[in-house]
Scaffold this motif. Structure first.
Motif, short mmCIF file in Angstrom:
data_model
loop_
_atom_site.label_atom_id
_atom_site.label_comp_id
_atom_site.label_asym_id
_atom_site.label_seq_id
_atom_site.Cartn_x
_atom_site.Cartn_y
_atom_site.Cartn_z
N PHE A 246 0.87 -1.17 0.00
CA PHE A 246 0.00 0.00 0.00
C PHE A 246 0.91 1.23 0.00
CE2 PHE A 246 -2.48 -3.20 2.32
CZ PHE A 246 -3.74 -3.09 1.76
N PHE A 247 0.86 2.04 -1.04
CA PHE A 247 1.68 3.25 -1.11
C PHE A 247 0.90 4.46 -0.60
CE2 PHE A 247 4.37 0.76 -3.86
CZ PHE A 247 5.64 1.31 -3.67
N ALA A 248 1.61 5.33 0.14
CA ALA A 248 0.97 6.56 0.62
C ALA A 248 0.59 7.44 -0.56
CB ALA A 248 1.92 7.30 1.56
N ILE A 249 1.50 7.57 -1.53
CA ILE A 249 1.20 8.27 -2.78
C ILE A 249 0.96 7.18 -3.82
CG2 ILE A 249 1.99 9.94 -4.49
CD1 ILE A 249 4.03 10.90 -2.42
N PRO A 250 -0.27 6.98 -4.29
CA PRO A 250 -0.55 5.85 -5.18
C PRO A 250 0.25 5.92 -6.47
CG PRO A 250 -2.40 7.38 -5.14
CD PRO A 250 -1.46 7.81 -4.05
N LEU A 251 0.96 4.86 -6.80
CA LEU A 251 1.73 4.83 -8.04
C LEU A 251 0.77 4.88 -9.23
CD1 LEU A 251 4.57 2.24 -7.38
CD2 LEU A 251 4.48 4.68 -6.88
N GLY A 252 1.06 5.79 -10.15
CA GLY A 252 0.16 6.01 -11.28
C GLY A 252 -0.97 6.95 -10.96
N GLY A 253 -1.04 7.43 -9.71
CA GLY A 253 -2.12 8.32 -9.29
C GLY A 253 -3.36 7.54 -8.90
N PRO A 254 -4.32 8.19 -8.23
CA PRO A 254 -5.58 7.52 -7.91
C PRO A 254 -6.25 7.03 -9.19
CG PRO A 254 -5.39 9.60 -6.73
CD PRO A 254 -4.28 9.58 -7.73
N PRO A 255 -6.66 5.76 -9.24
CA PRO A 255 -7.20 5.22 -10.49
C PRO A 255 -8.57 5.78 -10.83
CG PRO A 255 -7.42 3.61 -8.74
CD PRO A 255 -6.62 4.75 -8.17
N ARG A 256 -8.83 5.87 -12.11
CA ARG A 256 -10.14 6.29 -12.63
C ARG A 256 -10.67 5.20 -13.54
NH1 ARG A 256 -9.34 9.15 -9.06
NH2 ARG A 256 -9.19 11.44 -8.98
N TYR A 257 -11.90 4.81 -13.32
CA TYR A 257 -12.50 3.75 -14.13
C TYR A 257 -12.57 4.18 -15.59
CZ TYR A 257 -15.91 0.36 -15.86
OH TYR A 257 -16.55 -0.62 -16.58
N GLN A 258 -12.19 3.28 -16.49
CA GLN A 258 -12.21 3.56 -17.93
C GLN A 258 -13.39 2.81 -18.56
OE1 GLN A 258 -8.38 2.45 -19.46
NE2 GLN A 258 -7.29 4.07 -18.36
N TYR A 259 -14.37 3.57 -18.99
CA TYR A 259 -15.54 2.97 -19.61
C TYR A 259 -15.18 2.46 -21.00
CZ TYR A 259 -18.44 4.97 -15.94
OH TYR A 259 -19.00 5.29 -14.73
N ASP A 260 -15.66 1.27 -21.33
CA ASP A 260 -15.51 0.73 -22.68
C ASP A 260 -16.73 1.13 -23.49
OD1 ASP A 260 -13.06 -0.56 -22.25
OD2 ASP A 260 -14.07 -2.29 -21.35
N ILE A 261 -16.50 1.95 -24.48
CA ILE A 261 -17.61 2.44 -25.30
C ILE A 261 -17.56 1.72 -26.64
CG2 ILE A 261 -18.66 4.45 -26.39
CD1 ILE A 261 -17.35 6.16 -24.24
N GLY A 262 -18.54 0.88 -26.88
CA GLY A 262 -18.60 0.16 -28.14
C GLY A 262 -19.23 1.01 -29.23
N VAL A 263 -18.65 0.99 -30.41
CA VAL A 263 -19.17 1.76 -31.53
C VAL A 263 -19.50 0.79 -32.66
CG1 VAL A 263 -18.70 3.54 -33.23
CG2 VAL A 263 -17.80 3.77 -30.90
N LYS A 264 -20.74 0.82 -33.11
CA LYS A 264 -21.15 -0.02 -34.21
C LYS A 264 -21.28 0.81 -35.48
CE LYS A 264 -23.69 -3.50 -31.55
NZ LYS A 264 -24.99 -4.20 -31.39
N LEU A 265 -20.74 0.28 -36.56
CA LEU A 265 -20.83 0.96 -37.84
C LEU A 265 -21.99 0.37 -38.63
CD1 LEU A 265 -17.05 1.11 -38.82
CD2 LEU A 265 -18.46 2.91 -37.79
N HIS A 266 -22.88 1.21 -39.10
CA HIS A 266 -24.03 0.76 -39.89
C HIS A 266 -23.82 1.15 -41.34
CE1 HIS A 266 -26.38 -0.19 -36.28
NE2 HIS A 266 -25.85 0.90 -35.75
N ARG A 267 -23.96 0.20 -42.19
CA ARG A 267 -23.79 0.46 -43.62
C ARG A 267 -25.14 0.72 -44.27
NH1 ARG A 267 -18.66 -0.81 -45.28
NH2 ARG A 267 -17.42 -2.03 -43.80
#
Length: 325
Positions: free
Chosen positions: A304-325
């Motif tokens: 456990f680091f006092a200063i979090p390595l990489g900084g405090p994490p932020r959730y990364q949303y996966d946004i799916g993109v569909k291409l319609h022809r």
């Protein structure tokens, strides 16, 4: 030349280039964790009060290029004043022992959250025992000056490490205290690029009325496939959620009174080389002392680091993109 995983180096570089204001988080615990104090109980205490072994170890990381002396300052090291958890007339003594040199970090059981050997590894540089001395109530005691070259080199963290072991020698009170890693013997002046970490965290969780969520930041290296979080004596009085770049509030188990509880969570590849964010929120009307540690799939403890390595994490949303022809 030592080789470091790219993911770890990226996190470490993020730490080393933090602006001075952010680097001041070398208070232990730091402001971002929102942990008010560490706690170590006397050796005759009931473990159900929140300390499983009456000992706590912290490592202090110095950047490799640091050559100026450093200091480790302890706030309120005695036990008996208004800041401590007294179970009656004050009767507790606590030792703070500082180690450096070979074995400080690399020695057998040096990083074990539940060591069976009572003798810390490394070379003892200084030890001080405190009782109920009024002069230490709410004030700072300073270890140092410390020559950075007396600390043990640790390639994986690209720096050198001192170790401080706090141990309750006698009595049954809870000693509440904090550290600061400083370049000054008389003031809290952060060591630029420094950090502190532990493999077992014993601390006080604020009461629910404070509306405080505590953040603990275990670091995940690139070999971790799963983690097991273990906690002791949460009194069923808190909720625990885990956040990261891949986790958006995964619930985890919390313990009852005087007992250990654990739960296992998988780790995604994109979490490697970054910190997790354990968010612990009290549901109790009273403050509570408890213990945490985290291990990987090999039962190896994670820091456990006092200063979090990489900084405090932020959730990364996966946004799916569909291409319609």
């Amino acid at each position: 030349m030592s080789k470091h995983p790219r993911s770890f180096c990226s996190a470490l570089v993020t730490l080393l280039v933090l602006p001075f204001g952010a680097a001041r988080a070398q208070a232990v615990p730091n402001a971002g964790e929102r942990v008010e104090t560490l706690v170590t109980f006397g050796a005759q205490s009931d473990k159900s009060w929140g300390d499983d072994d009456f000992s706590q170890t912290f490592f202090f990381l110095i950047p490799e290029k640091q050559r100026e002396p450093v200091y480790i300052r302890v706030w309120d090291p005695g036990c008996g004043g208004t800041n401590d958890d007294l179970k009656g007339p004050a009767n507790t003594t606590t030792s703070f022992s500082l180690y450096g040199g070979p074995g400080t970090f690399s020695g057998p059981q040096a990083r074990d959250p539940r060591p069976t050997n009572p003798n810390p590894t490394g070379r003892l540089l200084k030890s001080q025992t405190f009782g109920n001395e009024a002069k230490y109530d709410g004030t700072w005691f300073t270890f140092g000056p410390l020559n950075p070259l007396e600390a043990e080199p640790v390639d994986e963290f690209q720096g050198r490490v001192f170790k401080m072991v706090a141990r309750g020698l006698s009595g049954n009170d809870g000693n509440l205290y904090r550290y600061f890693f400083s370049t000054s013997p008389t003031a809290n002046v952060a060591v630029e690029g420094g950090n502190a970490f532990t493999y077992e965290y014993c601390f006080r969780l604020p009461a629910t009325s404070s509306k405080t969520t505590v953040h603990l930041y275990p670091f995940v290296n690139n070999k971790v496939v799963s983690i097991k979080q273990s906690n002791f004596d949460a009194d069923n009085g808190a909720t625990l959620e885990i956040f990261s770049v891949a986790k958006n509030g995964h619930a985890a188990a919390v313990s009852g009174n005087g007992e250990w509880t654990s739960s296992v969570l998988p780790i995604a590849a994109k979490e490697h080389g970054l910190s997790l964010d354990f968010r612990l929120t009290s549901t109790s009307a009273a403050p509570n002392d408890l213990v945490f540690y985290v291990t990987d799939q090999y039962d190896t403890a994670l820091p456990f680091f006092a200063i979090p390595l990489g900084g405090p994490p932020r959730y990364q949303y996966d946004i799916g993109v569909k291409l319609h022809r």
